[in-house]
Enzyme design. Structure first.
Site, PDB file in Angstrom:
ATOM      1  N   ASN A 155       0.858  -1.185   0.000  1.00  7.45           N
ATOM      2  CA  ASN A 155       0.000   0.000   0.000  1.00  7.45           C
ATOM      3  C   ASN A 155       0.893   1.234   0.000  1.00  7.45           C
ATOM      4  O   ASN A 155       1.482   1.573   1.021  1.00  7.45           O
ATOM      5  CB  ASN A 155      -0.908  -0.037   1.237  1.00  7.45           C
ATOM      6  N   LYS A 187       0.061   4.250  -0.223  1.00 13.03           N
ATOM      7  CA  LYS A 187      -0.593   5.436   0.358  1.00 13.03           C
ATOM      8  C   LYS A 187      -0.392   6.624  -0.597  1.00 13.03           C
ATOM      9  O   LYS A 187      -0.314   6.406  -1.812  1.00 13.03           O
ATOM     10  CB  LYS A 187      -0.075   5.693   1.780  1.00 13.03           C
ATOM     11  N   HIS A 206      -9.483   1.133   5.059  1.00 12.53           N
ATOM     12  CA  HIS A 206      -8.190   1.321   5.729  1.00 12.53           C
ATOM     13  C   HIS A 206      -8.399   2.247   6.931  1.00 12.53           C
ATOM     14  O   HIS A 206      -9.219   3.175   6.873  1.00 12.53           O
ATOM     15  CB  HIS A 206      -7.173   1.918   4.754  1.00 12.53           C
ATOM     16  N   GLU A 225      -6.805   4.675   7.944  1.00 16.47           N
ATOM     17  CA  GLU A 225      -6.622   6.096   7.641  1.00 16.47           C
ATOM     18  C   GLU A 225      -7.888   6.688   7.036  1.00 16.47           C
ATOM     19  O   GLU A 225      -8.193   7.864   7.212  1.00 16.47           O
ATOM     20  CB  GLU A 225      -5.393   6.278   6.736  1.00 16.47           C
ATOM     21  N   GLU A 233      -4.979  -4.710  10.740  1.00 17.33           N
ATOM     22  CA  GLU A 233      -3.938  -3.691  10.906  1.00 17.33           C
ATOM     23  C   GLU A 233      -4.186  -2.922  12.198  1.00 17.33           C
ATOM     24  O   GLU A 233      -5.001  -1.981  12.209  1.00 17.33           O
ATOM     25  CB  GLU A 233      -3.970  -2.700   9.738  1.00 17.33           C
ATOM     26  N   GLY A 237       2.902   2.636  10.716  1.00 22.45           N
ATOM     27  CA  GLY A 237       3.818   3.754  10.514  1.00 22.45           C
ATOM     28  C   GLY A 237       4.563   4.167  11.774  1.00 22.45           C
ATOM     29  O   GLY A 237       5.180   5.231  11.817  1.00 22.45           O
ATOM     30  N   SER A 285       3.880  -1.803  10.180  1.00 27.52           N
ATOM     31  CA  SER A 285       5.339  -1.818  10.324  1.00 27.52           C
ATOM     32  C   SER A 285       5.979  -3.144   9.910  1.00 27.52           C
ATOM     33  O   SER A 285       6.975  -3.574  10.499  1.00 27.52           O
ATOM     34  CB  SER A 285       5.748  -1.433  11.759  1.00 27.52           C
TER      35      SER A 285
END
Ligand SMILES: O=C(CO)COP(=O)(O)O
Length: 263
Positions: free
Chosen positions: A12, A14, A102, A104, A174, A180, A220
């Site tokens: 991904n 992003k 996701h 985010e 996730e 991150g 990560s």
């Protein structure tokens, strides 16, 4: 990982890399991963929308075995939805996968389980494989409610889908606190939730569907930790963020998921 499920490594990207940078990265990954790896692992890249046409041209032109997808899609097919992208367009561009829900997007775009479900249905309608994301925040993890939280998010995101449709999805666990941050969940943490995902799939679909669906871990993941993570019984691959932007790292971790050798 179980022998009956082929591992999937999904990168991904992003909001990183323009279409020219995308071409360069795809070419480097493809060069590092000759055909033999693809017998043992599926590798896909998930670039920004504006890169997809260029990625398609490279993949088709060079007959690459890696696939590609998108990071989101609209719940609608077409119409007055300024800024949205239809699953029909993504299918036309040869996308295999589309990430749905996701964290985010759940956080920054207020996507609820209902929205994620509608997008999952739209993906299936257009023949795309949705990678449906779930995951708890740090507060939930620290309260010890993470399994129940993820099970509820999974049920909400797949509510009412038939077993036949559930068989076509990929689930990605996730944990938000591991995205991150460099703070990877332990392999046992990943296994705990991925196993609960599979048990839930057996409940809302059936045992054979649950045994066939790929459940990924994300947060990560890198070349150093991927081996441990995909070594877990119920973890069938990884959704990789930062490490998917580096050709060497991404190729190496894909090769490790394939069981080696290193490229
Ligand atoms: O969100 C992720 C993939 O979708 C994970 O990102 P990182 O691998 O950068 O933690």
């Amino acid at each position: 990982m179980s022998g009956s499920r082929k591992p999937l490594i999904a990168g991904n990207w992003k909001m990183n890399l323009n279409h020219l940078e995308a071409i360069a990265l795809v070419q480097k990954i493809a060069f590092a991963l000759p055909a033999k790896y693809f017998e043992k692992v599926d590798v896909t890249v998930i670039p920004p929308f504006t890169d997809i046409r260029s990625v398609q041209t490279v993949v088709d032109g060079d007959k690459l075995l890696l696939t590609y997808g998108a990071q989101d899609l609209s719940a609608h097919d077409s119409g007055a939805y300024t800024g949205e992208i239809s699953g029909a367009f993504l299918a036309k561009l040869g996308c295999t996968f589309v990430v749905v829900g996701h964290s985010e997007r759940r956080t920054m775009h207020a996507e609820t389980d209902e929205v994620v479900l509608a997008k999952t249905k739209a993906a299936l309608k257009h023949g795309l494989t949705p990678i449906v994301c779930i995951g708890e925040g740090l507060d939930i993890r620290e309260s010890g409610e993470h399994v129940a939280y993820n099970v509820a998010q999974l049920k909400g995101s797949l509510a009412g889908l038939s077993a036949e449709d559930i068989a076509k999805v990929v689930i990605a666990y996730e944990p938000v606190w591991a995205i991150g941050t460099g703070r990877v969940a332990s392999a046992a943490d990943a296994q705990e939730v991925c196993a609960a995902v599979r048990t839930t799939l057996a409940e809302i679909a059936d045992a054979s569907t649950a045994a066939s669906v790929r459940v990924l871990y994300g947060g990560s993941v890198n070349a150093k930790n991927v081996g441990d993570i995909v070594g877990q019984t119920d973890v069938d691959g990884a959704l990789v963020g930062g490490a998917s932007l580096k050709a060497d790292e991404f190729s190496t971790l894909s090769a490790i998921a394939a069981g080696g050798p290193l490229p």
